[in-house]
Scaffold this motif. Sequence first.
Motif, PDB file in Angstrom:
ATOM      1  N   ILE A   1       7.876   4.056 -17.670  1.00 60.64           N
ATOM      2  CA  ILE A   1       8.617   4.785 -16.654  1.00 60.64           C
ATOM      3  C   ILE A   1      10.079   4.950 -17.056  1.00 60.64           C
ATOM      4  O   ILE A   1      10.929   5.247 -16.227  1.00 60.64           O
ATOM      5  N   GLY A   2      10.351   4.747 -18.355  1.00 63.32           N
ATOM      6  CA  GLY A   2      11.722   4.872 -18.855  1.00 63.32           C
ATOM      7  C   GLY A   2      12.432   6.138 -18.400  1.00 63.32           C
ATOM      8  O   GLY A   2      13.536   6.077 -17.873  1.00 63.32           O
ATOM      9  N   PRO A   3      11.795   7.304 -18.559  1.00 60.78           N
ATOM     10  CA  PRO A   3      12.483   8.558 -18.211  1.00 60.78           C
ATOM     11  C   PRO A   3      12.746   8.712 -16.710  1.00 60.78           C
ATOM     12  O   PRO A   3      13.481   9.603 -16.314  1.00 60.78           O
ATOM     13  N   LEU A   4      12.151   7.865 -15.893  1.00 57.03           N
ATOM     14  CA  LEU A   4      12.280   8.043 -14.441  1.00 57.03           C
ATOM     15  C   LEU A   4      13.372   7.174 -13.836  1.00 57.03           C
ATOM     16  O   LEU A   4      13.646   7.262 -12.645  1.00 57.03           O
ATOM     17  N   LEU A   5      13.994   6.328 -14.668  1.00 49.15           N
ATOM     18  CA  LEU A   5      14.853   5.275 -14.115  1.00 49.15           C
ATOM     19  C   LEU A   5      15.959   5.775 -13.199  1.00 49.15           C
ATOM     20  O   LEU A   5      16.360   5.101 -12.270  1.00 49.15           O
ATOM     21  N   LYS A   6      16.454   6.984 -13.484  1.00 47.28           N
ATOM     22  CA  LYS A   6      17.603   7.457 -12.693  1.00 47.28           C
ATOM     23  C   LYS A   6      17.171   8.206 -11.436  1.00 47.28           C
ATOM     24  O   LYS A   6      17.995   8.612 -10.633  1.00 47.28           O
ATOM     25  N   ARG A   7      15.877   8.421 -11.278  1.00 43.55           N
ATOM     26  CA  ARG A   7      15.428   9.221 -10.132  1.00 43.55           C
ATOM     27  C   ARG A   7      15.317   8.402  -8.852  1.00 43.55           C
ATOM     28  O   ARG A   7      15.190   7.186  -8.893  1.00 43.55           O
ATOM     29  N   LYS A   8      15.314   9.140  -7.740  1.00 43.68           N
ATOM     30  CA  LYS A   8      15.057   8.498  -6.443  1.00 43.68           C
ATOM     31  C   LYS A   8      13.540   8.515  -6.196  1.00 43.68           C
ATOM     32  O   LYS A   8      12.838   9.401  -6.695  1.00 43.68           O
ATOM     33  N   PRO A   9      13.032   7.573  -5.421  1.00 41.11           N
ATOM     34  CA  PRO A   9      11.584   7.527  -5.152  1.00 41.11           C
ATOM     35  C   PRO A   9      11.012   8.851  -4.637  1.00 41.11           C
ATOM     36  O   PRO A   9       9.881   9.213  -4.960  1.00 41.11           O
ATOM     37  N   ALA A  10      11.798   9.582  -3.840  1.00 45.95           N
ATOM     38  CA  ALA A  10      11.287  10.840  -3.278  1.00 45.95           C
ATOM     39  C   ALA A  10      10.987  11.859  -4.374  1.00 45.95           C
ATOM     40  O   ALA A  10      10.244  12.815  -4.150  1.00 45.95           O
ATOM     41  N   GLN A  11      11.578  11.663  -5.563  1.00 48.33           N
ATOM     42  CA  GLN A  11      11.365  12.628  -6.646  1.00 48.33           C
ATOM     43  C   GLN A  11      10.236  12.201  -7.583  1.00 48.33           C
ATOM     44  O   GLN A  11      10.136  12.687  -8.692  1.00 48.33           O
ATOM     45  N   LEU A  12       9.394  11.286  -7.131  1.00 44.18           N
ATOM     46  CA  LEU A  12       8.311  10.805  -7.991  1.00 44.18           C
ATOM     47  C   LEU A  12       6.953  11.191  -7.423  1.00 44.18           C
ATOM     48  O   LEU A  12       6.805  11.374  -6.218  1.00 44.18           O
ATOM     49  N   SER A  13       5.974  11.283  -8.302  1.00 43.75           N
ATOM     50  CA  SER A  13       4.600  11.514  -7.842  1.00 43.75           C
ATOM     51  C   SER A  13       4.002  10.193  -7.376  1.00 43.75           C
ATOM     52  O   SER A  13       4.574   9.127  -7.609  1.00 43.75           O
ATOM     53  N   GLY A  14       2.839  10.283  -6.732  1.00 44.78           N
ATOM     54  CA  GLY A  14       2.202   9.070  -6.212  1.00 44.78           C
ATOM     55  C   GLY A  14       1.960   8.030  -7.297  1.00 44.78           C
ATOM     56  O   GLY A  14       2.262   6.852  -7.121  1.00 44.78           O
ATOM     57  N   GLY A  15       1.443   8.467  -8.432  1.00 41.90           N
ATOM     58  CA  GLY A  15       1.138   7.538  -9.509  1.00 41.90           C
ATOM     59  C   GLY A  15       2.401   6.898 -10.075  1.00 41.90           C
ATOM     60  O   GLY A  15       2.414   5.709 -10.401  1.00 41.90           O
ATOM     61  N   GLN A  16       3.477   7.717 -10.147  1.00 45.58           N
ATOM     62  CA  GLN A  16       4.737   7.178 -10.665  1.00 45.58           C
ATOM     63  C   GLN A  16       5.316   6.149  -9.705  1.00 45.58           C
ATOM     64  O   GLN A  16       5.818   5.097 -10.118  1.00 45.58           O
ATOM     65  N   ARG A  17       5.218   6.434  -8.410  1.00 43.73           N
ATOM     66  CA  ARG A  17       5.700   5.476  -7.414  1.00 43.73           C
ATOM     67  C   ARG A  17       4.961   4.157  -7.549  1.00 43.73           C
ATOM     68  O   ARG A  17       5.529   3.087  -7.447  1.00 43.73           O
ATOM     69  N   GLN A  18       3.647   4.295  -7.768  1.00 44.69           N
ATOM     70  CA  GLN A  18       2.807   3.122  -7.906  1.00 44.69           C
ATOM     71  C   GLN A  18       3.292   2.253  -9.068  1.00 44.69           C
ATOM     72  O   GLN A  18       3.401   1.043  -8.957  1.00 44.69           O
ATOM     73  N   ARG A  19       3.618   2.917 -10.173  1.00 44.63           N
ATOM     74  CA  ARG A  19       4.117   2.181 -11.339  1.00 44.63           C
ATOM     75  C   ARG A  19       5.427   1.489 -11.037  1.00 44.63           C
ATOM     76  O   ARG A  19       5.655   0.349 -11.437  1.00 44.63           O
ATOM     77  N   VAL A  20       6.308   2.215 -10.354  1.00 45.60           N
ATOM     78  CA  VAL A  20       7.611   1.627 -10.035  1.00 45.60           C
ATOM     79  C   VAL A  20       7.415   0.399  -9.147  1.00 45.60           C
ATOM     80  O   VAL A  20       8.041  -0.641  -9.354  1.00 45.60           O
ATOM     81  N   ALA A  21       6.507   0.522  -8.191  1.00 41.15           N
ATOM     82  CA  ALA A  21       6.253  -0.612  -7.297  1.00 41.15           C
ATOM     83  C   ALA A  21       5.741  -1.804  -8.096  1.00 41.15           C
ATOM     84  O   ALA A  21       6.120  -2.947  -7.851  1.00 41.15           O
TER      85      ALA A  21
ATOM     86  N   GLN B   1       0.825  -1.207   0.000  1.00 38.29           N
ATOM     87  CA  GLN B   1       0.000   0.000   0.000  1.00 38.29           C
ATOM     88  C   GLN B   1       0.863   1.262   0.000  1.00 38.29           C
ATOM     89  O   GLN B   1       0.570   2.228  -0.672  1.00 38.29           O
ATOM     90  N   SER B   2       1.948   1.213   0.773  1.00 38.10           N
ATOM     91  CA  SER B   2       2.832   2.386   0.840  1.00 38.10           C
ATOM     92  C   SER B   2       3.897   2.342  -0.255  1.00 38.10           C
ATOM     93  O   SER B   2       4.804   3.145  -0.276  1.00 38.10           O
ATOM     94  N   TYR B   3       3.786   1.365  -1.144  1.00 42.93           N
ATOM     95  CA  TYR B   3       4.725   1.105  -2.242  1.00 42.93           C
ATOM     96  C   TYR B   3       6.044   0.522  -1.758  1.00 42.93           C
ATOM     97  O   TYR B   3       6.662  -0.253  -2.440  1.00 42.93           O
ATOM     98  N   ALA B   4       6.511   0.963  -0.560  1.00 41.72           N
ATOM     99  CA  ALA B   4       7.740   0.402   0.012  1.00 41.72           C
ATOM    100  C   ALA B   4       8.900   0.421  -0.966  1.00 41.72           C
ATOM    101  O   ALA B   4       9.606  -0.568  -1.124  1.00 41.72           O
ATOM    102  N   LEU B   5       9.100   1.547  -1.642  1.00 41.96           N
ATOM    103  CA  LEU B   5      10.271   1.674  -2.510  1.00 41.96           C
ATOM    104  C   LEU B   5      11.477   2.000  -1.642  1.00 41.96           C
ATOM    105  O   LEU B   5      11.366   2.777  -0.700  1.00 41.96           O
ATOM    106  N   TYR B   6      12.616   1.411  -1.973  1.00 42.63           N
ATOM    107  CA  TYR B   6      13.816   1.662  -1.178  1.00 42.63           C
ATOM    108  C   TYR B   6      14.262   3.101  -1.410  1.00 42.63           C
ATOM    109  O   TYR B   6      14.615   3.476  -2.528  1.00 42.63           O
ATOM    110  N   PRO B   7      14.242   3.935  -0.361  1.00 44.47           N
ATOM    111  CA  PRO B   7      14.432   5.369  -0.567  1.00 44.47           C
ATOM    112  C   PRO B   7      15.841   5.734  -1.016  1.00 44.47           C
ATOM    113  O   PRO B   7      16.049   6.771  -1.632  1.00 44.47           O
ATOM    114  N   ASN B   8      16.803   4.865  -0.714  1.00 43.22           N
ATOM    115  CA  ASN B   8      18.192   5.202  -1.038  1.00 43.22           C
ATOM    116  C   ASN B   8      18.604   4.753  -2.431  1.00 43.22           C
ATOM    117  O   ASN B   8      19.710   5.012  -2.860  1.00 43.22           O
ATOM    118  N   MET B   9      17.705   4.064  -3.135  1.00 42.16           N
ATOM    119  CA  MET B   9      18.076   3.545  -4.454  1.00 42.16           C
ATOM    120  C   MET B   9      17.296   4.249  -5.560  1.00 42.16           C
ATOM    121  O   MET B   9      16.152   4.641  -5.358  1.00 42.16           O
TER     122      MET B   9
END
Lengths: 369, 291
Positions: free
Chosen positions: A123-143, A82-90
């Motif tokens: 999500i190709g253009p987002l690959l180099k970003r950190k999770p904190a730099q993403l919107s909610g919907g983008q985080r969801q996609r990454v998850a 639910q919280s996506y749990a993306l690793y914030p440091n990666m």
Amino acid sequence: MASLEIRNVCKSYGSVDVLKSINIAINHGDFLVLVGPSGCGKSTLLSMIAGLDEITSGELVIDGEVVNDKHPSQRDIAMVFQSYALYPNMSVEKNIAFGLEMRGVPKAERDKKVESVSQMLQIGPLLKRKPAQLSGGQRQRVAMGRALVREPKIFLFDEPLSNLDAKLRVDMRTEIKKLHQRLGATIVYVTHDQIEAMTLATRIAIMKAGILQQLGTPQEVYDTPNNVFVASFMGSPSMNLIPATVVAHQNSVAARLTSPQGNELILPLPQPERYQTWIDKPVILGIRPEAITDMSSAEPNNPWVFPADCQVDVTEPTGADVYVLTTLGGKEIVARMRSNCGAVVGQKTPFAFNMAKAVLFDPQTENRI
Amino acid sequence: MTNQEVKASSSRFWRVLIYTTLIVFAAFYLLPLFVMLITSFKDLEELRQGNMLSLPQNWTIAAWIKAWGSACIGLTCEGINGYFWNSIKMVVPSVLISTLLGAINGYVLTKWRFKGDRWVFALMLFGCFIPFQIVLIPMSQILGNLGLAGTTTGLVLVHVTYGIGFATLFFRNYYAAFPTELVKAAMIDGASFLGIFWRILLPSSGPIIVVTVIWQFTNIWNDFLFGASFAAGESAPMTVALNNLVSSSTGVKEYNVDMAAAMIAALPTLLVYIVAGRYFVRGLMAGSVKG
Ligand SMILES: Nc1ncnc2c1ncn2[C@@H]1O[C@H](COP(=O)(O)OP(=O)(O)OP(=O)(O)O)[C@@H](O)[C@H]1O
Ligand SMILES: [Mg+2]
């Protein structure tokens, strides 16, 4: 063959029984949605499928193999939290590739898989970003990407859309559905949103207080709910539940309702043999708002449509339709009519009851008769 | 005056009062440092004139050079530099090991909870508050049994033992606010116990690492009691040597050399604060607000 089988699974925390003998089996490619009110044990069940929580008793079987004692990483499942749990440091890329890296997949292959998944999810253009730099919907996609890249046997989703705004939620819902159709993956999906459940599921499991209430296709669950709880939980506005009495009527069986004015309404019931033993006993008549219409929207050749004049209490236009409220058996009931049906508050108007869609419940046990 | 002006002028009044008080207190605390600094740059001749607060007439770093390289401590006259390195050799491993162990403890106590974990944590907290004096005799016994009496290694062991309590407290509170779902996700991804620690938790622990390192560094560097008790003579740390320097000088009291030596002893902790102080406050906040 069953892809996932949950056999008599119980879970207790100390003396509290959170799950009580759950039995569910789904096939390969099924989309199972677990629904129920908050605290009914959906997340707990999902955690136990993932192996993050121990099973108190019962068996969990994936592809014919009991996996009770297997570590989460060896169950060949992937989970979207639910919280996506993306690793914030990666970076996004590292996040997606982490599971592969931990499994010793070589770098070149990892890159290829990340590439194809990021293309699929755009999500190709987002690959180099950190999770904190993403919107909610983008985080969801990454998850989701992190789950997809592993190509597991079963995907587990725990309320993946509940942190998104309404519009995005609908979009992502469609996307998840498309993804499921494209991949043919087996999915277990937790939500407490019954619309999400209806639209996504091939199988719905409705839970309440740790007990499985009903397992079936969305249509089964919607048309023939096992009990009053399921009937009122699924569908919006929810099913009308009207106190009534079963009576013998013209060699058959009917439900007798009373209006506030004291008039009696006799509505014949289909499948009379089912209700023989209930004659002269109180029941709860369940009928969905869309099965009560104005006369001209009723199915003309359906012999089970019965008209009755009822007093209009309130009208609630929704644009396409109008919900017309009246009182029967002491309960407010909702009918769904055409917006130009001409219902006027305070006056009588004909309601058409499609009794083919009606179900009866035992008022004591609340189970369907 | 309008209402607003009254408010403005009264808030101005309080501001002035607060700042005046702050400045007075700051001066009060800075005065000894100021005296130490200017004394260390004076020569003996000038000291004899006795004007403590006056600036040096001839600035000289002779006292600093002597303190570092040739001041007499006990019977040897080689300055404090050897002891300075003793302190470094003691402080660096102690800080690193206790911080690392504290981090692992915090990780286990929050993310791999077991029956009785609260008790373990409570006992560790209890360890933080045991007065140093109580453990002196049993500790020296243990060090003796281990063959570490009078060595820097022994001192490291003592400081690590004492440091684990606080380090664990810091990391436990920090990790309590760290989302457990991340650990679960990593478990599903196939990361091991240590893999999760190294790859997920530790990289996100910057602020609390800084807090712990500063805390441990200043405590261990400034420790006198353990140093004096367990590492006499050649392996004594800086603080003990400084005491010996001041108390053992024969003949004329060389205050400028004493002050220079004291400044040298204080520099590393000062440096740590200047470099990492910003993160210290930030780390403390991160722990306390969410924990
Ligand atoms: N560690 C625990 N100890 C004791 N009880 C727990 C524990 N974890 C969960 N529970 C209880 O188990 C029940 C089910 O929790 P669960 O998280 O599965 O609910 P849920 O159906 O996912 O609800 P929601 O829709 O709010 O997420 C709750 O009543 C909760 O209080
Ligand atoms: Mg939940």
